[in-house]
Motif scaffolding. Structure first.
Motif, PDB file in Angstrom:
ATOM      1  N   MET A   1       0.830  -1.200   0.000  1.00  0.00           N
ATOM      2  CA  MET A   1       0.000   0.000   0.000  1.00  0.00           C
ATOM      3  C   MET A   1       0.866   1.253   0.000  1.00  0.00           C
ATOM      4  O   MET A   1       0.599   2.220  -0.692  1.00  0.00           O
ATOM      5  CB  MET A   1      -0.934  -0.009   1.206  1.00  0.00           C
ATOM      6  N   ASN A   2       1.951   1.236   0.813  1.00  0.00           N
ATOM      7  CA  ASN A   2       2.848   2.387   0.839  1.00  0.00           C
ATOM      8  C   ASN A   2       3.407   2.674  -0.541  1.00  0.00           C
ATOM      9  O   ASN A   2       3.485   3.813  -0.983  1.00  0.00           O
ATOM     10  CB  ASN A   2       3.998   2.138   1.816  1.00  0.00           C
ATOM     11  N   ARG A   3       3.855   1.593  -1.224  1.00  0.00           N
ATOM     12  CA  ARG A   3       4.414   1.750  -2.566  1.00  0.00           C
ATOM     13  C   ARG A   3       3.384   2.352  -3.509  1.00  0.00           C
ATOM     14  O   ARG A   3       3.692   3.156  -4.366  1.00  0.00           O
ATOM     15  CB  ARG A   3       4.855   0.381  -3.106  1.00  0.00           C
ATOM     16  N   LYS A   4       2.163   1.925  -3.318  1.00  0.00           N
ATOM     17  CA  LYS A   4       1.078   2.380  -4.188  1.00  0.00           C
ATOM     18  C   LYS A   4       0.875   3.879  -4.035  1.00  0.00           C
ATOM     19  O   LYS A   4       0.663   4.605  -4.990  1.00  0.00           O
ATOM     20  CB  LYS A   4      -0.221   1.638  -3.851  1.00  0.00           C
ATOM     21  N   ILE A   5       0.936   4.361  -2.782  1.00  0.00           N
ATOM     22  CA  ILE A   5       0.782   5.787  -2.529  1.00  0.00           C
ATOM     23  C   ILE A   5       1.955   6.551  -3.112  1.00  0.00           C
ATOM     24  O   ILE A   5       1.797   7.624  -3.695  1.00  0.00           O
ATOM     25  CB  ILE A   5       0.678   6.056  -1.017  1.00  0.00           C
ATOM     26  N   GLU A   6       3.153   6.021  -2.956  1.00  0.00           N
ATOM     27  CA  GLU A   6       4.353   6.701  -3.424  1.00  0.00           C
ATOM     28  C   GLU A   6       4.354   6.880  -4.937  1.00  0.00           C
ATOM     29  O   GLU A   6       4.992   7.782  -5.473  1.00  0.00           O
ATOM     30  CB  GLU A   6       5.599   5.920  -3.005  1.00  0.00           C
ATOM     31  N   LYS A   7       3.628   6.045  -5.659  1.00  0.00           N
ATOM     32  CA  LYS A   7       3.658   6.071  -7.116  1.00  0.00           C
ATOM     33  C   LYS A   7       2.532   6.889  -7.727  1.00  0.00           C
ATOM     34  O   LYS A   7       2.190   6.705  -8.893  1.00  0.00           O
ATOM     35  CB  LYS A   7       3.611   4.634  -7.659  1.00  0.00           C
ATOM     36  N   VAL A   8       1.940   7.795  -6.934  1.00  0.00           N
ATOM     37  CA  VAL A   8       0.931   8.692  -7.485  1.00  0.00           C
ATOM     38  C   VAL A   8       1.644   9.659  -8.418  1.00  0.00           C
ATOM     39  O   VAL A   8       2.388  10.523  -7.986  1.00  0.00           O
ATOM     40  CB  VAL A   8       0.192   9.473  -6.374  1.00  0.00           C
ATOM     41  N   LYS A   9       1.459   9.495  -9.703  1.00  0.00           N
ATOM     42  CA  LYS A   9       2.181  10.272 -10.695  1.00  0.00           C
ATOM     43  C   LYS A   9       1.326  11.413 -11.217  1.00  0.00           C
ATOM     44  O   LYS A   9       0.125  11.460 -11.045  1.00  0.00           O
ATOM     45  CB  LYS A   9       2.616   9.368 -11.848  1.00  0.00           C
ATOM     46  N   SER A  10       2.006  12.339 -11.891  1.00  0.00           N
ATOM     47  CA  SER A  10       1.310  13.519 -12.399  1.00  0.00           C
ATOM     48  C   SER A  10       0.223  13.155 -13.394  1.00  0.00           C
ATOM     49  O   SER A  10      -0.794  13.837 -13.482  1.00  0.00           O
ATOM     50  CB  SER A  10       2.319  14.463 -13.060  1.00  0.00           C
ATOM     51  N   ARG A  11       0.405  12.070 -14.145  1.00  0.00           N
ATOM     52  CA  ARG A  11      -0.605  11.694 -15.128  1.00  0.00           C
ATOM     53  C   ARG A  11      -1.923  11.325 -14.464  1.00  0.00           C
ATOM     54  O   ARG A  11      -2.995  11.467 -15.050  1.00  0.00           O
ATOM     55  CB  ARG A  11      -0.103  10.537 -16.004  1.00  0.00           C
ATOM     56  N   LYS A  12      -1.849  10.835 -13.207  1.00  0.00           N
ATOM     57  CA  LYS A  12      -3.071  10.505 -12.489  1.00  0.00           C
ATOM     58  C   LYS A  12      -3.826  11.762 -12.066  1.00  0.00           C
ATOM     59  O   LYS A  12      -5.004  11.707 -11.755  1.00  0.00           O
ATOM     60  CB  LYS A  12      -2.753   9.640 -11.259  1.00  0.00           C
ATOM     61  N   THR A  91      -7.060  11.586  -3.042  1.00  0.00           N
ATOM     62  CA  THR A  91      -7.056  10.214  -3.550  1.00  0.00           C
ATOM     63  C   THR A  91      -8.387   9.877  -4.211  1.00  0.00           C
ATOM     64  O   THR A  91      -8.415   9.211  -5.254  1.00  0.00           O
ATOM     65  CB  THR A  91      -6.781   9.223  -2.401  1.00  0.00           C
ATOM     66  N   SER A  92      -9.485  10.332  -3.619  1.00  0.00           N
ATOM     67  CA  SER A  92     -10.801  10.104  -4.226  1.00  0.00           C
ATOM     68  C   SER A  92     -10.914  10.801  -5.575  1.00  0.00           C
ATOM     69  O   SER A  92     -11.591  10.313  -6.480  1.00  0.00           O
ATOM     70  CB  SER A  92     -11.906  10.611  -3.287  1.00  0.00           C
ATOM     71  N   ALA A  93     -10.244  11.944  -5.698  1.00  0.00           N
ATOM     72  CA  ALA A  93     -10.320  12.727  -6.935  1.00  0.00           C
ATOM     73  C   ALA A  93      -9.537  12.107  -8.079  1.00  0.00           C
ATOM     74  O   ALA A  93      -9.853  12.345  -9.251  1.00  0.00           O
ATOM     75  CB  ALA A  93      -9.826  14.156  -6.693  1.00  0.00           C
ATOM     76  N   VAL A  94      -8.504  11.313  -7.764  1.00  0.00           N
ATOM     77  CA  VAL A  94      -7.657  10.752  -8.818  1.00  0.00           C
ATOM     78  C   VAL A  94      -7.903   9.259  -9.040  1.00  0.00           C
ATOM     79  O   VAL A  94      -7.189   8.624  -9.811  1.00  0.00           O
ATOM     80  CB  VAL A  94      -6.150  10.993  -8.536  1.00  0.00           C
ATOM     81  N   SER A  97     -14.551   6.732  -9.056  1.00  0.00           N
ATOM     82  CA  SER A  97     -15.481   6.937  -7.939  1.00  0.00           C
ATOM     83  C   SER A  97     -15.935   5.622  -7.336  1.00  0.00           C
ATOM     84  O   SER A  97     -16.261   5.546  -6.144  1.00  0.00           O
ATOM     85  CB  SER A  97     -16.697   7.735  -8.419  1.00  0.00           C
ATOM     86  N   SER A  98     -15.980   4.564  -8.154  1.00  0.00           N
ATOM     87  CA  SER A  98     -16.399   3.262  -7.644  1.00  0.00           C
ATOM     88  C   SER A  98     -15.377   2.674  -6.678  1.00  0.00           C
ATOM     89  O   SER A  98     -15.680   1.780  -5.891  1.00  0.00           O
ATOM     90  CB  SER A  98     -16.611   2.285  -8.815  1.00  0.00           C
ATOM     91  N   ILE A  99     -14.138   3.189  -6.717  1.00  0.00           N
ATOM     92  CA  ILE A  99     -13.080   2.718  -5.818  1.00  0.00           C
ATOM     93  C   ILE A  99     -12.901   3.692  -4.661  1.00  0.00           C
ATOM     94  O   ILE A  99     -12.919   3.325  -3.497  1.00  0.00           O
ATOM     95  CB  ILE A  99     -11.746   2.550  -6.582  1.00  0.00           C
ATOM     96  N   GLY A 100     -12.750   4.966  -5.000  1.00  0.00           N
ATOM     97  CA  GLY A 100     -12.625   5.997  -3.974  1.00  0.00           C
ATOM     98  C   GLY A 100     -11.316   5.918  -3.223  1.00  0.00           C
ATOM     99  O   GLY A 100     -10.416   5.148  -3.558  1.00  0.00           O
ATOM    100  N   GLY A 101     -11.208   6.725  -2.169  1.00  0.00           N
ATOM    101  CA  GLY A 101      -9.961   6.780  -1.420  1.00  0.00           C
ATOM    102  C   GLY A 101     -10.015   6.101  -0.074  1.00  0.00           C
ATOM    103  O   GLY A 101      -9.111   6.272   0.751  1.00  0.00           O
ATOM    104  N   THR A 102     -11.058   5.297   0.179  1.00  0.00           N
ATOM    105  CA  THR A 102     -11.253   4.713   1.500  1.00  0.00           C
ATOM    106  C   THR A 102     -10.123   3.774   1.895  1.00  0.00           C
ATOM    107  O   THR A 102      -9.620   3.830   3.025  1.00  0.00           O
ATOM    108  CB  THR A 102     -12.594   3.955   1.555  1.00  0.00           C
ATOM    109  N   GLY A 103      -9.705   2.889   0.980  1.00  0.00           N
ATOM    110  CA  GLY A 103      -8.645   1.938   1.304  1.00  0.00           C
ATOM    111  C   GLY A 103      -7.349   2.622   1.681  1.00  0.00           C
ATOM    112  O   GLY A 103      -6.677   2.252   2.649  1.00  0.00           O
ATOM    113  N   VAL A 104      -6.987   3.666   0.929  1.00  0.00           N
ATOM    114  CA  VAL A 104      -5.758   4.403   1.199  1.00  0.00           C
ATOM    115  C   VAL A 104      -5.916   5.266   2.448  1.00  0.00           C
ATOM    116  O   VAL A 104      -4.947   5.531   3.160  1.00  0.00           O
ATOM    117  CB  VAL A 104      -5.371   5.264  -0.020  1.00  0.00           C
ATOM    118  N   ALA A 105      -7.147   5.712   2.731  1.00  0.00           N
ATOM    119  CA  ALA A 105      -7.389   6.539   3.916  1.00  0.00           C
ATOM    120  C   ALA A 105      -6.951   5.822   5.179  1.00  0.00           C
ATOM    121  O   ALA A 105      -6.493   6.456   6.137  1.00  0.00           O
ATOM    122  CB  ALA A 105      -8.875   6.893   3.992  1.00  0.00           C
ATOM    123  N   LEU A 106      -7.094   4.514   5.205  1.00  0.00           N
ATOM    124  CA  LEU A 106      -6.650   3.718   6.348  1.00  0.00           C
ATOM    125  C   LEU A 106      -5.169   3.961   6.625  1.00  0.00           C
ATOM    126  O   LEU A 106      -4.754   4.122   7.773  1.00  0.00           O
ATOM    127  CB  LEU A 106      -6.913   2.242   6.059  1.00  0.00           C
TER     128      LEU A 106
END
Length: 349
Positions: A1-12, A91-94, A97-106
């Motif tokens: 999960m940490n890696r996933k957050i770290e890889k938020v790129k500008s294209r997203k 996270t919800s914005a990028v 909407s069906s996924i949202g930012g709830t998982g990462v919010a944890l």
């Protein structure tokens, strides 16, 4: 999960902006009429309602911060609560909407110093409170406005039937989800813990699987504490939830009132709940494209100059969606560097 957050790129970040702008460009080409601006009178009253819209924006986020602090039993400071909410919204914005930012919010909550189990419980609590607001408010608004007024869209029978079925299905799903959460959190906390354990078996959460047992125990303890009588906590958290969602919807009411009179405020408010359901199943990041089209079509009848609906849809997204992309784009890299990369380096020393 940490890696996933770290890889938020500008294209997203660029993708949802591009989708939204393309949708607006398409609608501008088909429906925009420059002469519609001739019918708009910008007065002191317009300034007042635009200021009220801004107040609602701040009210929405302030209420979210109050809720997250309340659920953490004030373990989160105001600054930490602000970071969590802004990153959560970003996270919800990028993401779709069906996924949202709830998982990462944890992870956001946990990295601010809250135990993984309590973080899990807090995320579930926010989900429960959001759904309870909708489950309680939607029938009230349907009763106040009437089903025909809520779903009938002039010259668009296809939209009318589609929105009606969408709302009914969405409400049924939310109602069942509320029952599941209430049952798990207040009747059988152990089963809730097992649900969390299953949650951590998802591929992008496997890294946290070792902590699942601790999460199960802490969540059971948190649920037991909630059952034991912390009614004030739940009341305060729900009131904050109601304020946040109501402020979110009032933004549109204020924007409409800034330019022309709207006689049925309840109907405008109620239709936004239906729009929210449609945006939740959107495959695009943050509902981009879908939100703009929905606004123009579903709320268009409240905008007398027909060609002005597209411009107002753009203004709505500019004040309710794009700010979170901008704030998140600046905040996320610094947060990742401090909370994830920095701690990892310090831990390796």
């Amino acid at each position: 999960m940490n890696r996933k957050i770290e890889k938020v790129k500008s294209r997203k970040i660029v993708l949802p902006v591009l989708i939204g702008l393309l949708a607006i460009a398409y609608m501008f080409r088909k429906e925009f009429d420059p002469s519609a601006f001739d019918e708009i009178d910008f007065t002191r009253l317009s300034v007042f309602w635009l200021v009220m819209a801004v107040i609602c924006i701040f009210g929405r986020d302030a209420a979210y911060m109050i809720r997250i602090r309340t659920l953490s039993e004030n373990q989160l400071s105001w600054r930490q609560a602000f970071r969590v909410i802004m990153l959560w919204e970003f996270t919800s914005a990028v993401t779709p909407s069906s996924i949202g930012g709830t998982g990462v919010a944890l992870v956001y909550i946990h990295k601010e110093g809250i135990g993984i189990g309590k973080s899990s419980a807090m995320v579930m609590m926010t989900s429960l409170l959001d759904e309870v607001y909708f489950v309680l408010m939607f029938p009230v608004l349907v009763f106040a406005t009437g089903i025909p007024a809520l779903f009938d869209i002039a010259d668009s029978p296809g939209w009318t039937h589609g929105m009606c079925w969408l709302a009914a299905t969405g409400y049924a799903i939310k109602f069942v989800w509320v029952l599941v959460l209430v049952y798990g959190m207040f009747v059988h906390p152990k089963r809730l813990g097992k649900m969390i354990f299953m949650f951590f078996k998802l591929p992008f959460l496997k890294r946290w699987k070792r902590n699942a047992v601790k999460a199960l125990r802490e969540t059971e303890r948190s649920s037991a504490e909630l059952k034991s009588g912390k009614k004030r906590l739940w009341i305060k958290a729900f009131l904050a939830t109601a304020l946040s969602w109501t402020s979110r919807y009032w933004i549109v009411n204020c924007l409409l009132l800034a330019f022309f009179p709207v006689h049925d405020q309840f109907l405008v408010f109620a239709r936004q709940l239906v729009m929210w359901i449609a945006m939740l199943i959107s495959p695009t990041p943050g509902g981009s494209g879908i939100a703009e089209i929905m606004f123009s079509r579903y709320l268009g009848e409240f905008i007398p100059p027909a060609g002005f609906a597209v411009a107002l849809a753009l203004l709505w997204r500019l004040v309710t969606y794009y700010p979170y992309l901008i704030v998140g784009a600046f905040m996320a890299p610094r947060w990742v560097s401090d909370k994830l990369i920095g701690k990892r380096k310090r831990g390796n020393k």
